[in-house]
Write a protein that holds these residues in place. Structure first.
Motif, PDB file in Angstrom:
ATOM      1  N   LEU A 183      12.782   7.538 -22.956  1.00 35.86           N
ATOM      2  CA  LEU A 183      13.934   7.287 -22.075  1.00 35.86           C
ATOM      3  C   LEU A 183      13.450   6.804 -20.710  1.00 35.86           C
ATOM      4  O   LEU A 183      14.016   5.887 -20.116  1.00 35.86           O
ATOM      5  N   GLY A 184      12.341   7.374 -20.244  1.00 34.43           N
ATOM      6  CA  GLY A 184      11.758   6.949 -18.965  1.00 34.43           C
ATOM      7  C   GLY A 184      11.334   5.487 -19.015  1.00 34.43           C
ATOM      8  O   GLY A 184      11.529   4.735 -18.046  1.00 34.43           O
ATOM      9  N   SER A 185      10.819   5.063 -20.180  1.00 30.08           N
ATOM     10  CA  SER A 185      10.339   3.660 -20.300  1.00 30.08           C
ATOM     11  C   SER A 185      11.511   2.674 -20.250  1.00 30.08           C
ATOM     12  O   SER A 185      11.329   1.489 -19.976  1.00 30.08           O
ATOM     13  N   LEU A 186      12.720   3.181 -20.486  1.00 32.80           N
ATOM     14  CA  LEU A 186      13.912   2.313 -20.439  1.00 32.80           C
ATOM     15  C   LEU A 186      14.532   2.296 -19.035  1.00 32.80           C
ATOM     16  O   LEU A 186      15.481   1.561 -18.772  1.00 32.80           O
ATOM     17  N   GLY A 187      14.024   3.178 -18.162  1.00 35.79           N
ATOM     18  CA  GLY A 187      14.570   3.257 -16.811  1.00 35.79           C
ATOM     19  C   GLY A 187      15.430   4.480 -16.579  1.00 35.79           C
ATOM     20  O   GLY A 187      15.947   4.690 -15.479  1.00 35.79           O
ATOM     21  N   ALA A 188      15.612   5.301 -17.606  1.00 40.15           N
ATOM     22  CA  ALA A 188      16.391   6.535 -17.413  1.00 40.15           C
ATOM     23  C   ALA A 188      15.497   7.563 -16.719  1.00 40.15           C
ATOM     24  O   ALA A 188      14.267   7.450 -16.749  1.00 40.15           O
ATOM     25  N   GLU A 189      16.131   8.549 -16.077  1.00 38.83           N
ATOM     26  CA  GLU A 189      15.355   9.618 -15.449  1.00 38.83           C
ATOM     27  C   GLU A 189      15.601  10.917 -16.221  1.00 38.83           C
ATOM     28  O   GLU A 189      16.762  11.252 -16.503  1.00 38.83           O
ATOM     29  N   VAL A 190      14.504  11.618 -16.555  1.00 37.72           N
ATOM     30  CA  VAL A 190      14.633  12.914 -17.219  1.00 37.72           C
ATOM     31  C   VAL A 190      13.847  13.921 -16.393  1.00 37.72           C
ATOM     32  O   VAL A 190      12.631  13.805 -16.269  1.00 37.72           O
ATOM     33  N   THR A 191      14.562  14.854 -15.777  1.00 33.20           N
ATOM     34  CA  THR A 191      13.888  15.863 -14.951  1.00 33.20           C
ATOM     35  C   THR A 191      13.935  17.209 -15.657  1.00 33.20           C
ATOM     36  O   THR A 191      15.019  17.669 -16.057  1.00 33.20           O
ATOM     37  N   GLN A 192      12.750  17.811 -15.858  1.00 28.92           N
ATOM     38  CA  GLN A 192      12.696  19.117 -16.518  1.00 28.92           C
ATOM     39  C   GLN A 192      12.858  20.192 -15.443  1.00 28.92           C
ATOM     40  O   GLN A 192      12.127  20.213 -14.455  1.00 28.92           O
ATOM     41  N   LEU A 193      13.827  21.086 -15.640  1.00 22.75           N
ATOM     42  CA  LEU A 193      14.037  22.220 -14.730  1.00 22.75           C
ATOM     43  C   LEU A 193      13.850  23.506 -15.537  1.00 22.75           C
ATOM     44  O   LEU A 193      13.894  23.483 -16.771  1.00 22.75           O
ATOM     45  N   GLN A 194      13.666  24.619 -14.794  1.00 20.13           N
ATOM     46  CA  GLN A 194      13.524  25.939 -15.437  1.00 20.13           C
ATOM     47  C   GLN A 194      12.499  25.887 -16.582  1.00 20.13           C
ATOM     48  O   GLN A 194      12.809  26.208 -17.733  1.00 20.13           O
ATOM     49  N   ASP A 195      11.326  25.393 -16.261  1.00 17.09           N
ATOM     50  CA  ASP A 195      10.214  25.358 -17.230  1.00 17.09           C
ATOM     51  C   ASP A 195      10.590  24.585 -18.504  1.00 17.09           C
ATOM     52  O   ASP A 195      10.200  24.916 -19.607  1.00 17.09           O
ATOM     53  N   GLY A 196      11.434  23.565 -18.334  1.00 16.27           N
ATOM     54  CA  GLY A 196      11.767  22.691 -19.462  1.00 16.27           C
ATOM     55  C   GLY A 196      12.994  23.108 -20.243  1.00 16.27           C
ATOM     56  O   GLY A 196      13.446  22.407 -21.141  1.00 16.27           O
ATOM     57  N   LYS A 197      13.598  24.251 -19.883  1.00 13.51           N
ATOM     58  CA  LYS A 197      14.796  24.702 -20.627  1.00 13.51           C
ATOM     59  C   LYS A 197      16.019  23.881 -20.235  1.00 13.51           C
ATOM     60  O   LYS A 197      17.014  23.869 -20.945  1.00 13.51           O
ATOM     61  N   VAL A 198      15.952  23.230 -19.050  1.00 19.44           N
ATOM     62  CA  VAL A 198      17.062  22.379 -18.614  1.00 19.44           C
ATOM     63  C   VAL A 198      16.528  20.962 -18.457  1.00 19.44           C
ATOM     64  O   VAL A 198      15.471  20.741 -17.857  1.00 19.44           O
ATOM     65  N   LEU A 199      17.255  20.006 -19.037  1.00 22.73           N
ATOM     66  CA  LEU A 199      16.873  18.586 -18.903  1.00 22.73           C
ATOM     67  C   LEU A 199      17.987  17.888 -18.146  1.00 22.73           C
ATOM     68  O   LEU A 199      19.099  17.747 -18.654  1.00 22.73           O
ATOM     69  N   ALA A 200      17.694  17.501 -16.893  1.00 22.58           N
ATOM     70  CA  ALA A 200      18.693  16.771 -16.091  1.00 22.58           C
ATOM     71  C   ALA A 200      18.395  15.286 -16.245  1.00 22.58           C
ATOM     72  O   ALA A 200      17.337  14.815 -15.856  1.00 22.58           O
ATOM     73  N   MET A 201      19.335  14.555 -16.871  1.00 25.34           N
ATOM     74  CA  MET A 201      19.060  13.153 -17.200  1.00 25.34           C
ATOM     75  C   MET A 201      20.045  12.223 -16.522  1.00 25.34           C
ATOM     76  O   MET A 201      21.201  12.580 -16.300  1.00 25.34           O
ATOM     77  N   SER A 202      19.563  11.037 -16.174  1.00 26.52           N
ATOM     78  CA  SER A 202      20.463  10.024 -15.609  1.00 26.52           C
ATOM     79  C   SER A 202      19.964   8.651 -16.027  1.00 26.52           C
ATOM     80  O   SER A 202      18.784   8.357 -15.937  1.00 26.52           O
ATOM     81  N   SER A 203      20.886   7.828 -16.538  1.00 27.87           N
ATOM     82  CA  SER A 203      20.447   6.470 -16.907  1.00 27.87           C
ATOM     83  C   SER A 203      21.316   5.472 -16.153  1.00 27.87           C
ATOM     84  O   SER A 203      21.851   4.514 -16.703  1.00 27.87           O
ATOM     85  N   HIS A 204      21.433   5.746 -14.841  1.00 26.93           N
ATOM     86  CA  HIS A 204      22.279   4.882 -14.000  1.00 26.93           C
ATOM     87  C   HIS A 204      21.694   3.469 -13.938  1.00 26.93           C
ATOM     88  O   HIS A 204      22.406   2.488 -13.980  1.00 26.93           O
ATOM     89  N   ASP A 205      20.354   3.413 -13.868  1.00 30.63           N
ATOM     90  CA  ASP A 205      19.721   2.083 -13.733  1.00 30.63           C
ATOM     91  C   ASP A 205      18.800   1.803 -14.907  1.00 30.63           C
ATOM     92  O   ASP A 205      17.610   2.044 -14.817  1.00 30.63           O
ATOM     93  N   LEU A 206      19.327   1.318 -16.000  1.00 35.37           N
ATOM     94  CA  LEU A 206      18.460   0.936 -17.114  1.00 35.37           C
ATOM     95  C   LEU A 206      17.810  -0.403 -16.767  1.00 35.37           C
ATOM     96  O   LEU A 206      18.515  -1.362 -16.441  1.00 35.37           O
ATOM     97  N   ASN A 207      16.490  -0.441 -16.754  1.00 36.68           N
ATOM     98  CA  ASN A 207      15.857  -1.724 -16.374  1.00 36.68           C
ATOM     99  C   ASN A 207      15.019  -2.304 -17.513  1.00 36.68           C
ATOM    100  O   ASN A 207      14.266  -3.240 -17.334  1.00 36.68           O
ATOM    101  N   ASN A 208      15.146  -1.695 -18.691  1.00 35.61           N
ATOM    102  CA  ASN A 208      14.361  -2.198 -19.828  1.00 35.61           C
ATOM    103  C   ASN A 208      15.120  -1.828 -21.092  1.00 35.61           C
ATOM    104  O   ASN A 208      15.572  -0.683 -21.226  1.00 35.61           O
ATOM    105  N   HIS A 209      15.294  -2.764 -21.984  1.00 42.14           N
ATOM    106  CA  HIS A 209      16.060  -2.492 -23.206  1.00 42.14           C
ATOM    107  C   HIS A 209      15.188  -2.585 -24.453  1.00 42.14           C
ATOM    108  O   HIS A 209      15.693  -2.837 -25.550  1.00 42.14           O
ATOM    109  N   THR A 210      13.861  -2.428 -24.252  1.00 37.16           N
ATOM    110  CA  THR A 210      12.945  -2.509 -25.387  1.00 37.16           C
ATOM    111  C   THR A 210      12.226  -1.181 -25.587  1.00 37.16           C
ATOM    112  O   THR A 210      11.565  -0.677 -24.667  1.00 37.16           O
TER     113      THR A 210
END
Ligand code: EPZ
Length: 422
Positions: free
Chosen positions: A57-84
């Protein structure tokens, strides 16, 4: 590569907490691509497959932030800059194909590497592609990649799956949420992970009916919002650890377990002489006598007996009284744990998709090798009840789908440790 050493250590007792489902999380994460708003997952499992999906997902431009030692995944794909989705990532994990439908639905184009096969079978993706074509996608296979286009956006349509496919149902469901018009998916998969995905999409504003049945109807909407969603309990981890007290004796409570997640599996446990009772916090498991009875098992799509618990059940039946027959109907090569179990003294005859297991009184510890995710844990289960020491190598397979397996099993009295080889 690390190994895990297990030594038979008698009855188990205590509690094991069950994590969020790997196979739910791997389809919930790509759902973030459907909306520009943030999607947050709670109760996420800490697994290498989740890290791989985060990397994709990161390689597509989405952001994935791990919180609480990875039990929470805060994701945002507001700016997709790659579709491959590159082969280098996709080949590591087949579930990467699940970014195809969402990317196509949101932006009208996507290029995703074909995943290639894996240890348990060829695992084609033709049903994923046919489903997207039924929604108006134009697909071209070139240089090992699927080039997908939907210039005017996807359009609702009827998808008739000739066989039940979990992943293809998930790709179709996600794509249909933003297609113009109504989509009907026939012969849809009914797994709890599909229901969990649908519930998350509904929180995001999707119009979905029939999830959990064979026919799912989706009314497309113009856009989806963000949401926060808890990942459903992992029924495969649950079923795996339910077998530990069945193997060793004693009683273990699986925290977070629910009978509705493992119905068919519990029916088979009951036949084998294992009691499962619902408690305030989960499921408690103990065997009725000091031996397990032989049973026959056939794997089927949910709500049938899960293929992902076949290897673990085979390990248990190697020490049952009598002859058991296991039919693997979902994948063409999912008995690779059999030769390894035979190194521990098991008597197994494999003919095509059928394995006949003649129970032996006592399995013997031995050095064995993990070949795939569920095979690896079946060898650890066998080692729990074997006489002497079992050394399971190539445990990187295990890390894909089981978090803290050493901590969880030693917490109920197992003699198990992980050694870091260079
Ligand atoms: C999902 O895989 C799971 N993986 C698998 O779990 C699980 O074994 C499988 O469903 C069956 O329950 C994830 O959810 C990430 P399918 P998936 O499409 O979606 C054939 C584990 O151990 N098929 O339901 O890939 C396919 O070859 C993993 O956690 C096609 O022919 O499985 C298989 O024979 C292993 N064409 C059958 O359908 C297609 O386009 C069922 O596969 C797709 C599938």
């Amino acid at each position: 590569m690390d190994s895990i050493i297990v030594t038979g250590n008698g009855p188990l007792s205590g509690q094991i907490s069950i994590a969020g489902a790997k196979n739910a999380c791997l389809t919930l994460m790509p759902a973030t691509l459907l909306s520009e708003e943030p999607l947050t997952l709670t109760n996420a499992p800490r697994l290498s497959d989740i890290a791989t999906m985060s990397e994709l997902l990161g390689s597509l431009g989405a952001e994935v932030t791990q919180l609480q030692d990875g039990k929470v995944l805060a994701m945002s794909s507001h700016d997709l800059n790659n579709h491959t989705a590159d082969y280098d990532i996709v080949r590591k994990m087949r579930a990467s194909i699940l970014v195809l439908g969402p990317m196509l639905a949101r932006d009208g184009h996507a290029i995703v590497s074909l995943p290639g096969g894996c240890a348990i079978g060829a695992r084609p993706v033709d049903l994923h592609l046919r489903a997207l074509e039924a929604l108006g996608a134009e697909l071209e296979l070139k240089d090992g990649y699927v080039h997908a286009k939907a210039p005017g956006g996807l359009k609702g349509g009827t998808i008739d799956f000739p066989l039940v496919s979990v992943g293809a149902t998930e790709n179709a469901l996600m794509a249909a949420t933003l297609a113009k018009g109504t989509t009907v998916i026939n012969n849809a998969a009914r797994e709890p992970e599909i229901v969990d995905l649908a519930e998350c999409l509904q929180k995001m504003g999707a119009q979905i009916e029939g999830e959990g049945t064979s026919t799912i109807t989706i009314q497309g909407v113009d856009r989806l919002n963000g949401a926060t969603h808890p990942v459903v309990t992992d029924r495969i981890e649950l079923g795996t650890y339910m077998l530990a007290p069945a193997f060793c004796g004693g009683e273990v409570e699986l925290l977070g377990g629910r009978m509705s997640l493992v119905g068919a599996f519990c029916e088979k446990l009951d036949e084998a002489g294992i009691d499962v009772t619902e408690t305030d916090h989960g499921l408690s498991v103990r065997r009725r006598h000091d031996h397990i009875k032989a049973i026959n098992v056939t794997t089927e799509p949910f709500p049938g007996f899960p293929t992902d618990l076949q290897a673990q059940m085979m390990a248990l039946l190697c020490a049952a009284e009598g002859v058991s027959v296991l039919e693997e109907t979902i994948f063409e090569n999912r008995f690779m744990h059999a030769p390894e179990l035979m190194r521990m003294g098991a008597q197994i005859d494999v003919q095509g998709g059928t394995a006949t297991v003649t129970g032996v009184k006592q399995l013997k510890g031995a050095p064995v090798m993990a070949t795939d995710l569920r095979a690896s844990v079946s060898l650890i289960l066998a080692g729990l009840a074997a006489e002497g020491e079992t050394k399971v190598s190539r445990v990187y397979h295990l890390d894909r789908g089981y978090e803290h397996v050493v901590r969880k099993l030693s917490g109920v009295g197992a003699n198990i440790e992980r050694i870091h080889n260079s």
